[in-house]
Write an enzyme that holds these catalytic residues in place. Structure first.
Site, PDB file in Angstrom:
ATOM      1  N   ASN A   1       0.826  -1.215   0.000  1.00 60.27           N
ATOM      2  CA  ASN A   1       0.000   0.000   0.000  1.00 60.27           C
ATOM      3  C   ASN A   1       0.852   1.253   0.000  1.00 60.27           C
ATOM      4  O   ASN A   1       2.003   1.259   0.445  1.00 60.27           O
ATOM      5  CB  ASN A   1      -0.972  -0.015   1.189  1.00 60.27           C
ATOM      6  CG  ASN A   1      -0.421   0.705   2.409  1.00 60.27           C
ATOM      7  OD1 ASN A   1      -0.549   1.927   2.547  1.00 60.27           O
ATOM      8  ND2 ASN A   1       0.249  -0.034   3.282  1.00 60.27           N
TER       9      ASN A   1
ATOM     10  N   ASN B   1       5.010   6.056   3.127  1.00 59.60           N
ATOM     11  CA  ASN B   1       4.163   6.689   2.111  1.00 59.60           C
ATOM     12  C   ASN B   1       3.930   8.183   2.284  1.00 59.60           C
ATOM     13  O   ASN B   1       3.138   8.774   1.573  1.00 59.60           O
ATOM     14  CB  ASN B   1       2.820   5.954   2.046  1.00 59.60           C
ATOM     15  CG  ASN B   1       3.022   4.487   1.745  1.00 59.60           C
ATOM     16  OD1 ASN B   1       3.854   4.153   0.906  1.00 59.60           O
ATOM     17  ND2 ASN B   1       2.317   3.618   2.446  1.00 59.60           N
ATOM     18  N   THR B   2       4.602   8.777   3.279  1.00 61.84           N
ATOM     19  CA  THR B   2       4.564  10.236   3.420  1.00 61.84           C
ATOM     20  C   THR B   2       6.006  10.695   3.272  1.00 61.84           C
ATOM     21  O   THR B   2       6.857  10.307   4.078  1.00 61.84           O
ATOM     22  CB  THR B   2       3.981  10.634   4.795  1.00 61.84           C
ATOM     23  OG1 THR B   2       2.602  10.266   4.820  1.00 61.84           O
ATOM     24  CG2 THR B   2       4.095  12.127   5.048  1.00 61.84           C
TER      25      THR B   2
ATOM     26  N   ASN C   1       6.381  -1.134  11.248  1.00 62.97           N
ATOM     27  CA  ASN C   1       5.538  -0.645  10.155  1.00 62.97           C
ATOM     28  C   ASN C   1       5.803  -1.501   8.903  1.00 62.97           C
ATOM     29  O   ASN C   1       6.484  -2.517   8.980  1.00 62.97           O
ATOM     30  CB  ASN C   1       5.870   0.836   9.891  1.00 62.97           C
ATOM     31  CG  ASN C   1       4.632   1.615   9.470  1.00 62.97           C
ATOM     32  OD1 ASN C   1       3.849   1.136   8.641  1.00 62.97           O
ATOM     33  ND2 ASN C   1       4.437   2.782  10.030  1.00 62.97           N
TER      34      ASN C   1
ATOM     35  N   LYS D   1       6.327   4.264  16.700  1.00 62.07           N
ATOM     36  CA  LYS D   1       6.249   3.142  15.751  1.00 62.07           C
ATOM     37  C   LYS D   1       7.415   3.228  14.772  1.00 62.07           C
ATOM     38  O   LYS D   1       7.629   4.269  14.155  1.00 62.07           O
ATOM     39  CB  LYS D   1       4.922   3.186  14.983  1.00 62.07           C
ATOM     40  CG  LYS D   1       4.742   1.992  14.049  1.00 62.07           C
ATOM     41  CD  LYS D   1       3.297   1.835  13.633  1.00 62.07           C
ATOM     42  CE  LYS D   1       3.093   0.657  12.725  1.00 62.07           C
ATOM     43  NZ  LYS D   1       1.692   0.449  12.379  1.00 62.07           N
TER      44      LYS D   1
ATOM     45  N   PHE E   1      -1.802   8.157   4.614  1.00 58.95           N
ATOM     46  CA  PHE E   1      -2.573   8.810   5.687  1.00 58.95           C
ATOM     47  C   PHE E   1      -3.827   9.545   5.230  1.00 58.95           C
ATOM     48  O   PHE E   1      -4.001  10.733   5.543  1.00 58.95           O
ATOM     49  CB  PHE E   1      -1.734   9.841   6.459  1.00 58.95           C
ATOM     50  CG  PHE E   1      -0.509   9.331   7.128  1.00 58.95           C
ATOM     51  CD1 PHE E   1      -0.296   7.982   7.331  1.00 58.95           C
ATOM     52  CD2 PHE E   1       0.448  10.233   7.597  1.00 58.95           C
ATOM     53  CE1 PHE E   1       0.849   7.532   7.968  1.00 58.95           C
ATOM     54  CE2 PHE E   1       1.597   9.800   8.233  1.00 58.95           C
ATOM     55  CZ  PHE E   1       1.803   8.448   8.414  1.00 58.95           C
TER      56      PHE E   1
ATOM     57  N   SER F   1       5.977   5.448   8.403  1.00 59.11           N
ATOM     58  CA  SER F   1       5.253   5.084   7.185  1.00 59.11           C
ATOM     59  C   SER F   1       6.122   5.450   5.983  1.00 59.11           C
ATOM     60  O   SER F   1       6.653   6.554   5.917  1.00 59.11           O
ATOM     61  CB  SER F   1       3.922   5.825   7.097  1.00 59.11           C
ATOM     62  OG  SER F   1       3.426   5.706   5.774  1.00 59.11           O
TER      63      SER F   1
HETATM   64  C1  LIG Z   1      -3.423  -0.965   3.856  1.00 56.79           C
HETATM   65  C2  LIG Z   1      -2.590  -0.648   5.057  1.00 56.79           C
HETATM   66  C3  LIG Z   1      -2.683   0.594   5.660  1.00 56.79           C
HETATM   67  C4  LIG Z   1      -1.899   0.905   6.772  1.00 56.79           C
HETATM   68  N1  LIG Z   1      -2.025   2.127   7.352  1.00 56.79           N
HETATM   69  C5  LIG Z   1      -1.292   2.429   8.441  1.00 56.79           C
HETATM   70  C6  LIG Z   1      -1.427   3.676   9.096  1.00 56.79           C
HETATM   71  O1  LIG Z   1      -2.248   4.514   8.718  1.00 56.79           O
HETATM   72  N2  LIG Z   1      -0.628   3.926  10.162  1.00 56.79           N
HETATM   73  C7  LIG Z   1       0.279   3.018  10.634  1.00 56.79           C
HETATM   74  O2  LIG Z   1       0.973   3.297  11.619  1.00 56.79           O
HETATM   75  N3  LIG Z   1       0.409   1.805  10.060  1.00 56.79           N
HETATM   76  C8  LIG Z   1      -0.344   1.501   8.993  1.00 56.79           C
HETATM   77  N4  LIG Z   1      -0.211   0.274   8.408  1.00 56.79           N
HETATM   78  C9  LIG Z   1       0.789  -0.688   8.939  1.00 56.79           C
HETATM   79  C10 LIG Z   1       0.175  -1.702   9.896  1.00 56.79           C
HETATM   80  O3  LIG Z   1      -0.353  -1.064  11.037  1.00 56.79           O
HETATM   81  C11 LIG Z   1       1.237  -2.730  10.358  1.00 56.79           C
HETATM   82  O4  LIG Z   1       2.248  -2.070  11.070  1.00 56.79           O
HETATM   83  C12 LIG Z   1       1.868  -3.461   9.179  1.00 56.79           C
HETATM   84  O5  LIG Z   1       0.955  -3.689   8.150  1.00 56.79           O
HETATM   85  C13 LIG Z   1       2.468  -4.802   9.612  1.00 56.79           C
HETATM   86  O6  LIG Z   1       1.478  -5.656  10.142  1.00 56.79           O
HETATM   87  P1  LIG Z   1       0.720  -6.791   9.254  1.00 56.79           P
HETATM   88  O7  LIG Z   1       1.803  -7.588   8.568  1.00 56.79           O
HETATM   89  O8  LIG Z   1      -0.069  -7.561  10.252  1.00 56.79           O
HETATM   90  O9  LIG Z   1      -0.124  -6.082   8.277  1.00 56.79           O
HETATM   91  C14 LIG Z   1      -0.994  -0.055   7.292  1.00 56.79           C
HETATM   92  C15 LIG Z   1      -0.923  -1.325   6.696  1.00 56.79           C
HETATM   93  C16 LIG Z   1      -1.704  -1.632   5.599  1.00 56.79           C
HETATM   94  C17 LIG Z   1      -1.588  -2.987   4.980  1.00 56.79           C
END
Ligand SMILES: Cc1cc2nc3c(=O)[nH]c(=O)nc-3n(C[C@H](O)[C@H](O)[C@H](O)COP(=O)(O)O)c2cc1C
Length: 336
Positions: free
Chosen positions: A113, A184-185, A247, A218, A117, A182
């Site tokens: 992704n 993505n920012t 993350n 984080k 935000f 993140s």
């Molecule tokens: C589609 C998507 C959106 C996410 N958005 C955020 C976010 O807004 N803020 C954040 O701290 N992490 C975000 N994450 C990261 C997740 O909170 C997590 O740290 C990461 O995906 C690893 O865990 P997982 O393997 O269980 O997905 C996002 C992950 C995904 C897949």
């Protein structure tokens, strides 16, 4: 089973963002919450734990990013999560990045992704949470709130953004997570460097008088040990109550567009980061583990690595409504 056979097929038939919005808006309905409470039995006892003085009915929570604006807290509780982390919430409202934004990689059990935000902004989210509280619909589990900076805010002003979002939401979160990782920012990840990190933590601490709310940072999964060590030094010498590790992993898609990879490809890396952090900090900072948790064995491995709590996003997408209960059932069989 029902989810995997029917609902997942339906949802995976839709483009990933549409499926997400559909599932999320369903979860936000009062009747869905009531139905889920009937369908799923109450959480089993034996998994409770207390961290930062907060009682978690289970160590497994819903990770940030799934419910960015905090619209469905009751559903996460009904599905058996022991807590949820909403956000990332930015101080002002903002839209998502232009497409491509979200891809499923089913063979790797991963998501990619670059949402960036999308947020209704801290004021609107605070109003929604206030309404839920006054209407007596507040969940019984801890609610974490993840905050970030607005896309257009320069790095030198980022600390003000974190402090502003934190102040607006402080009354509603049981704990807070500063998202400095993140991919993505643009530039956000450099907030993990010492000078920026200290100024963000100081600004938030100044907005956090006693009784202070726990504040966590984080971090990214791809930092070298030296960089992780420096972050730890700063966190241990500042007002910081813990870490979320990790993350998503910065990764280009097939077209070369940068985004963040989550799910199975992250499982091992995030466990390694957690092991390193636990060892180097002597266990002084509680860690919430995130990264590729799909089943009880993944959850057990993260707890054995020294994590205090767990969070998942991608596993929930792939495994569905029974995800939290399945993991909790497995964990109960292996409680040391
Ligand atoms: C589609 C998507 C959106 C996410 N958005 C955020 C976010 O807004 N803020 C954040 O701290 N992490 C975000 N994450 C990261 C997740 O909170 C997590 O740290 C990461 O995906 C690893 O865990 P997982 O393997 O269980 O997905 C996002 C992950 C995904 C897949």
């Amino acid at each position: 089973m029902l989810y995997r056979l029917i609902l997942r097929r339906l949802l995976f038939f839709l483009p990933p963002e549409s499926a997400h919005h559909l599932a999320l808006s369903l979860c936000a309905k009062g009747w869905t919450e009531r139905l889920l409470r009937r369908l799923f039995p109450p959480l089993p006892s034996g998994l409770e734990r207390t961290v930062w003085g907060l009682r978690f009915p289970s160590p497994l929570g819903l990770a940030a990013g799934f419910d960015k604006n905090g619209i469905a807290l009751g559903a996460w509780e009904a599905l058996g999560f022991g807590f949820c982390e909403i956000g990332t919430v930015t101080p002002a409202p903002q839209g998502p990045n232009p497409p491509p934004r979200l891809r499923r990689l089913p063979r790797s059990e991963a998501l990619w992704n670059r949402l960036g935000f999308p947020s209704e902004g801290a004021e609107r989210v605070a109003r929604r949470l206030a309404r839920r509280r006054t209407e007596g619909r507040w969940p019984r589990f801890p609610v974490g709130i993840n905050v970030g900076k607005s896309r257009q805010t320069e790095l030198d002003r980022a600390a003000e953004d974190y402090a502003r979002a934190f102040s607006l939401l402080r009354a509603y979160g049981d704990f807070f997570v500063l998202n400095l990782s993140s991919p993505n920012t643009p530039g956000l990840r450099s907030l993990q460097q010492e000078t920026h990190l200290r100024s963000v933590l100081a600004a938030v601490a100044a907005a956090n008088p006693p009784p202070a709310k726990p504040v966590l940072v984080k971090i990214a999964p791809d930092l070298e040990e030296k960089a992780l060590g420096r972050i730890l030094e700063v966190l241990l010498s500042s007002r910081c109550d813990g870490l979320v590790a990790t993350n998503t992993l910065p990764t280009p898609d097939r077209g070369g567009v940068m985004g963040g990879l989550s799910g199975k490809p992250l499982t091992q890396r995030s466990t390694e980061v957690i092991r390193f952090l636990v060892r180097e900090s002597g266990g002084r900072l509680p860690i919430i583990a995130a990264g590729g948790i799909f089943d009880g064995a993944d959850a057990r491995e993260k707890l054995d690595a020294g994590a205090s709590l767990l969070e998942a996003y991608t596993g929930f997408v792939f495994r569905g409504a029974g995800f939290a209960r399945d993991i909790e059932r497995d964990l109960l069989g292996t409680v040391p």
